[in-house]
Scaffold this motif. Structure first.
Motif, PDB file in Angstrom:
ATOM      1  N   TYR A 123      55.092  49.829  17.147  1.00 58.61           N
ATOM      2  CA  TYR A 123      54.788  50.970  16.286  1.00 58.61           C
ATOM      3  C   TYR A 123      55.169  52.293  16.973  1.00 58.61           C
ATOM      4  O   TYR A 123      55.596  53.238  16.322  1.00 58.61           O
ATOM      5  N   ARG A 124      55.008  52.368  18.265  1.00 50.70           N
ATOM      6  CA  ARG A 124      55.463  53.559  18.986  1.00 50.70           C
ATOM      7  C   ARG A 124      56.977  53.725  18.822  1.00 50.70           C
ATOM      8  O   ARG A 124      57.469  54.837  18.606  1.00 50.70           O
ATOM      9  N   GLN A 125      57.703  52.626  18.923  1.00 50.73           N
ATOM     10  CA  GLN A 125      59.151  52.694  18.791  1.00 50.73           C
ATOM     11  C   GLN A 125      59.550  53.168  17.400  1.00 50.73           C
ATOM     12  O   GLN A 125      60.510  53.924  17.237  1.00 50.73           O
ATOM     13  N   LYS A 126      58.787  52.748  16.364  1.00 52.39           N
ATOM     14  CA  LYS A 126      59.072  53.205  15.007  1.00 52.39           C
ATOM     15  C   LYS A 126      58.790  54.706  14.862  1.00 52.39           C
ATOM     16  O   LYS A 126      59.523  55.428  14.175  1.00 52.39           O
ATOM     17  N   LEU A 127      57.707  55.174  15.485  1.00 48.40           N
ATOM     18  CA  LEU A 127      57.383  56.597  15.425  1.00 48.40           C
ATOM     19  C   LEU A 127      58.479  57.425  16.091  1.00 48.40           C
ATOM     20  O   LEU A 127      58.912  58.462  15.559  1.00 48.40           O
ATOM     21  N   GLU A 128      58.949  56.979  17.242  1.00 47.29           N
ATOM     22  CA  GLU A 128      60.021  57.702  17.934  1.00 47.29           C
ATOM     23  C   GLU A 128      61.311  57.661  17.107  1.00 47.29           C
ATOM     24  O   GLU A 128      62.059  58.645  17.069  1.00 47.29           O
ATOM     25  N   THR A 145      44.369  41.245  23.126  1.00 51.40           N
ATOM     26  CA  THR A 145      45.157  42.229  22.395  1.00 51.40           C
ATOM     27  C   THR A 145      46.144  42.917  23.320  1.00 51.40           C
ATOM     28  O   THR A 145      45.933  43.020  24.533  1.00 51.40           O
ATOM     29  N   GLY A 146      47.239  43.402  22.721  1.00 50.79           N
ATOM     30  CA  GLY A 146      48.256  44.090  23.497  1.00 50.79           C
ATOM     31  C   GLY A 146      49.398  44.509  22.596  1.00 50.79           C
ATOM     32  O   GLY A 146      49.434  44.173  21.403  1.00 50.79           O
ATOM     33  N   PRO A 147      50.378  45.235  23.123  1.00 53.52           N
ATOM     34  CA  PRO A 147      51.547  45.648  22.342  1.00 53.52           C
ATOM     35  C   PRO A 147      52.515  44.489  22.145  1.00 53.52           C
ATOM     36  O   PRO A 147      52.509  43.510  22.898  1.00 53.52           O
ATOM     37  N   THR A 148      53.368  44.643  21.157  1.00 55.69           N
ATOM     38  CA  THR A 148      54.286  43.559  20.772  1.00 55.69           C
ATOM     39  C   THR A 148      55.128  43.058  21.936  1.00 55.69           C
ATOM     40  O   THR A 148      55.237  41.842  22.167  1.00 55.69           O
ATOM     41  N   GLU A 208      51.732  48.585   5.577  1.00 58.90           N
ATOM     42  CA  GLU A 208      52.312  49.884   5.301  1.00 58.90           C
ATOM     43  C   GLU A 208      51.963  50.793   6.473  1.00 58.90           C
ATOM     44  O   GLU A 208      50.786  51.027   6.761  1.00 58.90           O
ATOM     45  N   LEU A 209      52.970  51.299   7.151  1.00 57.48           N
ATOM     46  CA  LEU A 209      52.755  52.190   8.288  1.00 57.48           C
ATOM     47  C   LEU A 209      52.776  53.638   7.806  1.00 57.48           C
ATOM     48  O   LEU A 209      53.615  54.017   6.978  1.00 57.48           O
ATOM     49  N   VAL A 210      51.857  54.443   8.323  1.00 54.73           N
ATOM     50  CA  VAL A 210      51.758  55.841   7.917  1.00 54.73           C
ATOM     51  C   VAL A 210      51.649  56.732   9.146  1.00 54.73           C
ATOM     52  O   VAL A 210      51.173  56.308  10.207  1.00 54.73           O
ATOM     53  N   ILE A 211      52.142  57.967   9.004  1.00 51.69           N
ATOM     54  CA  ILE A 211      51.914  58.990  10.021  1.00 51.69           C
ATOM     55  C   ILE A 211      50.467  59.451   9.873  1.00 51.69           C
ATOM     56  O   ILE A 211      50.014  59.783   8.775  1.00 51.69           O
ATOM     57  N   VAL A 212      49.739  59.475  10.969  1.00 55.18           N
ATOM     58  CA  VAL A 212      48.335  59.882  10.947  1.00 55.18           C
ATOM     59  C   VAL A 212      48.224  61.236  11.631  1.00 55.18           C
ATOM     60  O   VAL A 212      48.674  61.420  12.769  1.00 55.18           O
ATOM     61  N   ALA A 260      50.970  34.374  19.160  1.00 53.53           N
ATOM     62  CA  ALA A 260      50.598  35.789  19.101  1.00 53.53           C
ATOM     63  C   ALA A 260      51.041  36.382  17.776  1.00 53.53           C
ATOM     64  O   ALA A 260      52.034  35.957  17.166  1.00 53.53           O
ATOM     65  N   LEU A 261      50.289  37.395  17.341  1.00 54.10           N
ATOM     66  CA  LEU A 261      50.610  38.162  16.140  1.00 54.10           C
ATOM     67  C   LEU A 261      51.271  39.460  16.585  1.00 54.10           C
ATOM     68  O   LEU A 261      50.645  40.294  17.251  1.00 54.10           O
ATOM     69  N   VAL A 262      52.556  39.608  16.223  1.00 51.46           N
ATOM     70  CA  VAL A 262      53.332  40.757  16.686  1.00 51.46           C
ATOM     71  C   VAL A 262      54.093  41.358  15.511  1.00 51.46           C
ATOM     72  O   VAL A 262      54.185  40.767  14.435  1.00 51.46           O
ATOM     73  N   SER A 263      54.666  42.531  15.739  1.00 47.69           N
ATOM     74  CA  SER A 263      55.468  43.180  14.714  1.00 47.69           C
ATOM     75  C   SER A 263      56.861  42.561  14.684  1.00 47.69           C
ATOM     76  O   SER A 263      57.537  42.485  15.714  1.00 47.69           O
TER      77      SER A 263
END
Length: 298
Positions: A194-199, A124-127, A162-166, A142-145
């Motif tokens: 996902y971090r990039q989307k949050l930012e 496992t790891g980031p995209t 579906e991505l959500v703010i937690v 690999a499975l990535v975004s």
């Protein structure tokens, strides 16, 4: 010494001479003679006892017969194994941690049962890191975004998330970034999609960009959701992950605008590199999730 030399050598042994061996091999006699002489020179021994046109293997030739047969058999097995489309051997699969936790367990169990000849390794790891490891050959797929726009890679969509703010369970509704009470981001490393989307959401959801007060990098969703539940900060995660983890009940989920809240998970692999086990994995991921297996009642 090459395989062709060994095949010629064994044919001469079986046929007892160059003339009949040349006929069997569809070669001229001079070519067969030359190849045998070159093989003897490379080994530094006489492989035949020559009596007129009759040729019998010398003691050294008798030793070589056994090795030659084994080498040619192994070469034949190797050709069959490489050309066979049956999934087998090692499959190095990479995955985002959220996908590994929420989507993969039943599919990997089904894949393991269907393809016992495949030795599956999951990392496992980031995209961003996973893409780099597929490109350098460290991972087979690999499975990535997505989207992944690199002409060296083939990308197949497999899951829609579906991505959500937690946020903490008691957090009031979040319409845009101004509603966030604690502006600490709980994330993975910078190459996490996902971090990039949050930012990005913090930068564009409000009339004025919201700047995080702190960014805390964590290595697992279990730790991340635990910190969110305690009110330490906010995170971004797929809704499917919250449903699969016990800690998902101790936080609140807040939707994002569609252009940020929808994410496609893609299976990537290098273009032009055939790999039957990767083909089988893609097939397993695209199929409906297998039904849970019921334990046998004694």
């Amino acid at each position: 010494m090459d395989l062709d030399d060994l095949n010629i050598f064994l044919t001469v042994v079986r046929e007892g001479g160059v003339t009949r061996a040349a006929t069997q091999l569809h070669r001229v006699q001079s070519n067969v003679t030359t190849r045998i002489q070159q093989l003897e020179e490379s080994l530094g021994v006489d492989l035949f006892i020559r009596e007129g046109r009759r040729m019998a293997p010398s003691p050294a030739g008798q030793v070589l017969v056994d090795y030659a047969e084994r080498l040619l058999n192994l070469a034949s097995e190797a050709r069959a194994a490489v050309s066979d489309r049956t999934p087998r051997g090692r499959l190095r699969l990479g995955s985002m941690e959220s996908t590994a936790a929420a989507r993969l367990p039943p599919r990997l169990a089904d894949f393991h049962g269907r393809h016992p000849g495949v030795q599956l390794e999951l990392r496992t790891g980031p995209t961003g890191r996973l893409i780099a490891e597929v490109l350098d050959g460290t991972l087979d797929c690999a499975l990535v975004s997505g989207p992944v726009e690199d002409l060296r890679l083939n990308a197949v969509p497999v899951f829609e998330e579906e991505l959500v703010i937690v946020a903490a369970a008691c957090h009031p509704p979040i319409a845009d970034a101004r509603d966030v009470r604690t502006r600490t981001l709980l994330t993975f490393e910078p190459s996490c999609a996902y971090r990039q989307k949050l930012e990005q959401w913090l930068a564009v959801s409000a009339p004025v960009p919201v700047v995080p007060e702190r960014v805390v990098e964590l290595s697992s969703y279990h730790a991340m959701l635990g910190c969110v539940a305690s009110g330490m900060g906010i995170a971004l995660a797929p809704r499917s992950l919250l449903a699969s983890l016990p800690s998902g009940n101790s936080v609140s989920a807040h939707p994002l605008p569609p252009h940020l809240g929808r994410s496609t998970t893609v299976l990537i692999r290098r273009n032009g590199i055939p790999h039957p086990a990767v083909d089988a994995m893609a097939e397993a991921l695209l199929a409906p999730p297998p039904a849970p297996r019921l334990a046998a009642v004694a």
